[in-house]
Design a protein around this motif. Sequence first.
Motif, PDB file in Angstrom:
ATOM      1  N   GLY A 573      -2.010  -7.427  -1.898  1.00  9.31           N
ATOM      2  CA  GLY A 573      -3.186  -6.602  -2.148  1.00  9.31           C
ATOM      3  C   GLY A 573      -3.786  -5.943  -0.930  1.00  9.31           C
ATOM      4  O   GLY A 573      -4.798  -5.245  -1.049  1.00  9.31           O
ATOM      5  N   THR A 577      -1.325  -2.359  -4.680  1.00 10.66           N
ATOM      6  CA  THR A 577      -2.119  -3.003  -5.741  1.00 10.66           C
ATOM      7  C   THR A 577      -1.364  -4.201  -6.299  1.00 10.66           C
ATOM      8  O   THR A 577      -1.228  -4.365  -7.513  1.00 10.66           O
ATOM      9  N   VAL A 579      -2.087  -7.501  -6.010  1.00  8.35           N
ATOM     10  CA  VAL A 579      -2.947  -8.661  -5.785  1.00  8.35           C
ATOM     11  C   VAL A 579      -2.405  -9.887  -6.511  1.00  8.35           C
ATOM     12  O   VAL A 579      -2.369 -10.992  -5.956  1.00  8.35           O
ATOM     13  N   TYR A 677      -6.147  -0.585  -9.499  1.00 13.29           N
ATOM     14  CA  TYR A 677      -7.044  -0.620  -8.344  1.00 13.29           C
ATOM     15  C   TYR A 677      -8.506  -0.683  -8.776  1.00 13.29           C
ATOM     16  O   TYR A 677      -8.960   0.134  -9.577  1.00 13.29           O
TER      17      TYR A 677
END
Length: 941
Positions: A573, A577, A579, A677
């Motif tokens: 992340g 994107t 994460v 995001y």
Amino acid sequence: MKAILFFPLLLMASFGFSQTTVNGKVVDQNEQPVPGANIVIDGKAIGTTTDFDGNFILETSEVPPFQLNITSIGYTEGKEEVTETGVTLTIVLNETQTFLDEVVISASRTPERIFESPVSVERFGLKEIKTTSSESFYSGLQNLKGVDVNTNSLTFQSINTRGFATFANNRFMQLVDGMDNSAPGLNFVLGNLVGMSELEVKSVEILPGASSALYGAGAFNGILFMTSKDPWNYQGISTYLKGGATSQDAAGTNGYYDFGIRAAHAFSDKFAAKVNFSILRGEDWHANNDIDLLNPGRTRIDPAYDGLNIYGDEVSTTLDFDDLAVPDLPDGTTQALPSGTIGSALVSRTGYDEADLLDYGAESVKFDGALHFRPFADDFEIVYQARVGRGNTIYQGANRYSIQDFIMQQHKLEIRNDNFFLRGYLTAENSGNSYDTRFAAINVNRRWKRDAPNPDDASEPSWFGDYARTFIGAKLGVVTPANPTGIQLDDATAHAAARQAADSGRLIPGTPAFENALTNVITDGNLTTGAKFIDNTKVRHVDANYNFSHLTQDFAEIQVGGSFREYVLNSTGTIFTDVDKPIVYGEYGAYAQLQKKFFEERLKFTGSVRYDKNEFFDGFLSPRGSLVYTLGEKKNHNIRGSIQQGFRNPTTQDLFIGLNAGRAILVGSAPNNPDRYTSSPILLSTKGRVLTGQSSVILTGRDAYENAYSQSSVEAKNPTTVNTPFVKPEEITAYEVGYRAQLGKVAIDLSGYYNAYKNFISNTTVVVPLYGEAGDGGLSLLALKNGDFQAFQTYTNSLADINSYGATIGIDAKILGNFDIGGSYTFSELDFNQAAFPDFRTSFNTPKHKFKASFGNTDLFKNFGFNINYRWSDTYLWQATFADGDIPAYGVLDAQINYSVPSIKSVFKLGGSNLTGHEYFSAVGTGNIGSLYYLSWAINP
């Protein structure tokens, strides 16, 4: 560990049993030795190479009679019959007249002379590596015609051809022994930071322009091919040591050294191995430009100052001092003042110089090793190769990044013979301790004192709160520590007093408190509190090629091939994107090529076509057709023409980036990425809190693409909504014509090109209101007025007609017996209507005019040579995410002298780059490039 295991093997006796021994010496027409010449048994993958004095010993199990083929770059091929064992031969090779006789592979994936190549191609071989006046072979590539090299830092140079260059140069491909050398997460090549040692390079070829028909999506602007020496023909131990100094106004004089060693041995006609190690260290070019590019007249005393190489001062806000006159003023003010009483101002936080935030020590450490196995003692070969590089450098993208302990490794397994190859390789990167210098400054400031007042705790100190309170008091004549006399101050004095008060207790570089805060920030991967970026991205790649020419040579030369690639994005992340988990996606392609000669082999046709498919986009065909016609009784003139369609897939960052870069949030446009995001909470202004009843908001990437105004319209105070389409592949139609001639000892190479682009991949900057809907005519406009908006950088395709064209002419000759002289001129032009598309930045980043010249002699007198290079670049506009601006014209002079000592198999070289000392830069925001002086000693190079 592989190196440790390999070195003992070098000491072992050969375990192959030799029946035939051939001794010999290879010399040129002047009876001078030819070191590094290849001696190979005809039809076999058995051979050796000459030493520094041109001598060789070939031991083989082959029984005479057999034929030896002798080759060396810059010389015609020789042949010699061996009829008995124990013979001693003297073989004479004649020097080729011009560089056009040299053989290249890249243009058609098959060996051919440069003279016969259907497209432009540049070559840098063993002779050029030996005689380059630059401190390294990689830096020496900038002296090739039509080649642009942008210097990011001492150890990171970015190569490009035909325009549209940035340091993140994802339009240009670099292949090292067939492996894409791009860092998979960064998505671009870091020069030769983790590339190839100088001792290991056999040749470098550069193919300018689009080459998608053979090499796929990454080969859009050009390709650089580096080929290493194999352990069969280049055996023994060789080493070099360079020492010297760099000189720059900003950094002073600092030491520089570069050391490398290579060891290779063929243990039998079935097994050979090699290892390489090199290390380079020096002081990087310091960047200390303190100009405010957006407002060049501003200095550090201005409240909204934002210096180019000063970071942390990007954090700014508009302070409405009338609205902020609140009850805690010493004079007892209890309500906002009437509008216009004091006014408002854009104010930025006090930043830190770049030198306060990073270590300028540059380093490149490279290791590679390879095992070569020929089970049948012929041309069928199995190769395992590993490359590992670690480096410290500076990368300039959206911000300036301190690349510390960056590691990239590649592992390849390849099966091949003269007609085919099948290879698979893995590329993995580890960002090490790298960090963003801008966020380092921003979050060091925030660790000391938050930006804005805490809505939940008004008593907590805040920088802008302290600034506003002091400024208002100074303007109202209130007695405060910053204004003990209580007189009303003028604006400039009041702003100075406010900054002094807000900065009271600020962390000072060099103090333990500052160093501790900086250490904590650069080891924190959360950009809301830290600056470290984490990247462990991998690429898995398989490709294959089969050349049917040995079966179809009576008709034509035919070859086919294909590839598959899988990306595994893993930044937890901090960049992408990803994460929750790594992002995995893939692409594949296949191609075919036919070459045929007509009219007594004077006309050569080459036709190729490739199909590529990325999982997010429709498949794409890339055809190419070319004709080369040879003229003249001696077949020493030719004309060529080619047309090709090519494409470029969006990069990993175009698709999946999700990064707050400070001035803007970068959000890629893969189909689901805008929804992946979400921003950190963004604080609202006081007026925004009153309007919405909220203290902060959270935005998504979807807002950037569907709920935004164009930045240019907001700056022009005429807000216009914009819906940004998602990115798709970029296309090109490339036309090229050329002429080559060999006129005795003079070679002429002229080419011209025209490129027409479609769906040009671009970035646009948009402004998202923090409340209201873009285009509502009310609340969103109030958000813009109150400064409640967030800038985003989106990834899309331009609707503009973008074309570029140019021409290059190069002339090389031998004069006055044995002197080499050459010169080239390159013209480049962009055809684009900027006024019709004010938000679009092409980043052409290429001078209109370039001139290069060289003069040298490899044998001015016995064992002594020299070389001089000069290059001049016209002024040009640089556009990049970090900063835009003009690059002044500059000229650079490099030179070297070298002396060979055959008795100790050594070459000594004394040289320097930018000998005139006139500092220059090739991109806005980098350090000025000073001079570099070196003395090198190479043994058995």
